[in-house]
Design an enzyme around this catalytic site. Structure first.
Site, PDB file in Angstrom:
ATOM      1  N   CYS A  36      -5.379  -9.297  -4.067  1.00  0.00           N
ATOM      2  CA  CYS A  36      -4.166  -9.059  -3.287  1.00  0.00           C
ATOM      3  C   CYS A  36      -4.208  -7.405  -3.206  1.00  0.00           C
ATOM      4  O   CYS A  36      -4.929  -6.754  -4.116  1.00  0.00           O
ATOM      5  CB  CYS A  36      -2.826  -9.562  -3.606  1.00  0.00           C
ATOM      6  SG  CYS A  36      -2.746 -11.245  -3.889  1.00  0.00           S
TER       7      CYS A  36
HETATM    8  N1  GLN Z   1      -3.373 -15.813  -7.644  1.00  0.00           N
HETATM    9  C1  GLN Z   1      -2.196 -15.076  -6.744  1.00  0.00           C
HETATM   10  C2  GLN Z   1      -1.997 -15.695  -5.584  1.00  0.00           C
HETATM   11  O1  GLN Z   1      -2.896 -16.698  -5.038  1.00  0.00           O
HETATM   12  C3  GLN Z   1      -2.459 -13.593  -6.288  1.00  0.00           C
HETATM   13  C4  GLN Z   1      -3.774 -13.540  -5.555  1.00  0.00           C
HETATM   14  C5  GLN Z   1      -4.325 -12.351  -5.461  1.00  0.00           C
HETATM   15  O2  GLN Z   1      -4.370 -11.267  -6.108  1.00  0.00           O
HETATM   16  N2  GLN Z   1      -5.204 -12.085  -4.521  1.00  0.00           N
HETATM   17  O3  GLN Z   1      -0.801 -15.954  -5.248  1.00  0.00           O
END
Ligand code: GLN
Length: 246
Positions: free
Chosen positions: A2
């Protein structure tokens, strides 16, 4: 992967912070420049939390790509704040895509975001989750690693830990229980921001009046510093401190 950011400083419009820069968070939702950790775009939702005054923050979260929401683009032009935490999400495989699974997670003045993954989810963190009150587990924002991480941090904040200690202790415990996890988190109360850097990138830009912590620099101007891995950042407007996470 993210992408997220936190800003503390003189009031700016959300548009100036999130939409206008050449490599803005909005652009990072469809063309991030740093794609370590897998994934190519951040289209599984987004969230913005901002402090309209001295009180609690307001949140806007959606499960759709930020570029496809005309409402937030218009609101961003007319909404001004001196403290903002925002994130665009690429859901980890198997995790739900819901408004409530998008950061920021919140309670009272606190806003929280996680960029990364808990390895071996959920089995590796069952013992840590078992230390939480059952009510917290029943009312998680979503059945995701990030929502659990927030519940663990929040539990320490409720017990009186300061923000840096709550983040450092939680990230330390999860990293030990689930080796190889990527745990870049942001936590703010609108005055101070705390960030952990473990497995993903984070850059900081500070001036005497403001500080911006972001997954990636949103322009090519000078002043950005990449935070080395394994650090805890504590920042307020004009002041940034780094220390080892463990
Ligand atoms: N694992 C978290 C989610 O699925 C954050 C994902 C990310 O950092 N891409 O929300």
């Amino acid at each position: 992967m993210c992408r997220h950011l936190v800003y503390l400083g003189p009031p700016v419009t959300l548009a100036r912070l999130l939409f206008d820069p050449p490599f803005s968070l909005v652009r990072q939702s469809w063309a991030p420049r740093d794609m370590r950790g897998g994934g190519t775009i951040n289209a599984d939702g987004f969230g913005i939390g901002w402090y309209p005054g001295d009180g609690e923050p307001v949140r806007y979260r959606r499960a759709q790509p930020i570029w496809s929401d005309p409402t937030i683009a218009q609101l961003a032009e007319v909404t001004t704040a001196g403290a903002v935490l925002a994130a665009v999400r690429s859901a980890t495989v198997g995790m739900a895509v819901l408004d409530n699974a998008a950061a920021p997670f919140a309670e009272g003045r606190w806003l929280f975001s996680h960029n990364g993954v808990i390895r071996g989810w959920p089995d590796t963190v069952v013992p840590l989750a078992a230390e939480l009150p059952v009510r917290d587990l029943l009312t998680l924002d979503a059945s995701t690693d990030s929502a659990l991480l927030w519940a663990l941090v929040r539990h320490r904040l409720r017990a009186g830990a300061d923000a840096a200690d709550a983040v450092a202790a939680t990230v330390g415990a999860v990293a030990e229980a689930a080796p190889g996890s990527r745990l870049n988190v942001l936590l703010t109360d609108g005055r101070v921001a705390v960030a952990s850097v473990l497995g993903h990138a984070l850059s900081v830009r500070a001036s005497p009046e403001a500080v911006l912590l972001a997954s990636e620099p949103h322009d090519d101007e000078s002043g950005w510093r990449e935070v080395p891995d394994g650090r805890l950042v504590t920042a307020s407007a004009g002041r940034v401190r780094l220390r080892p996470l463990r």
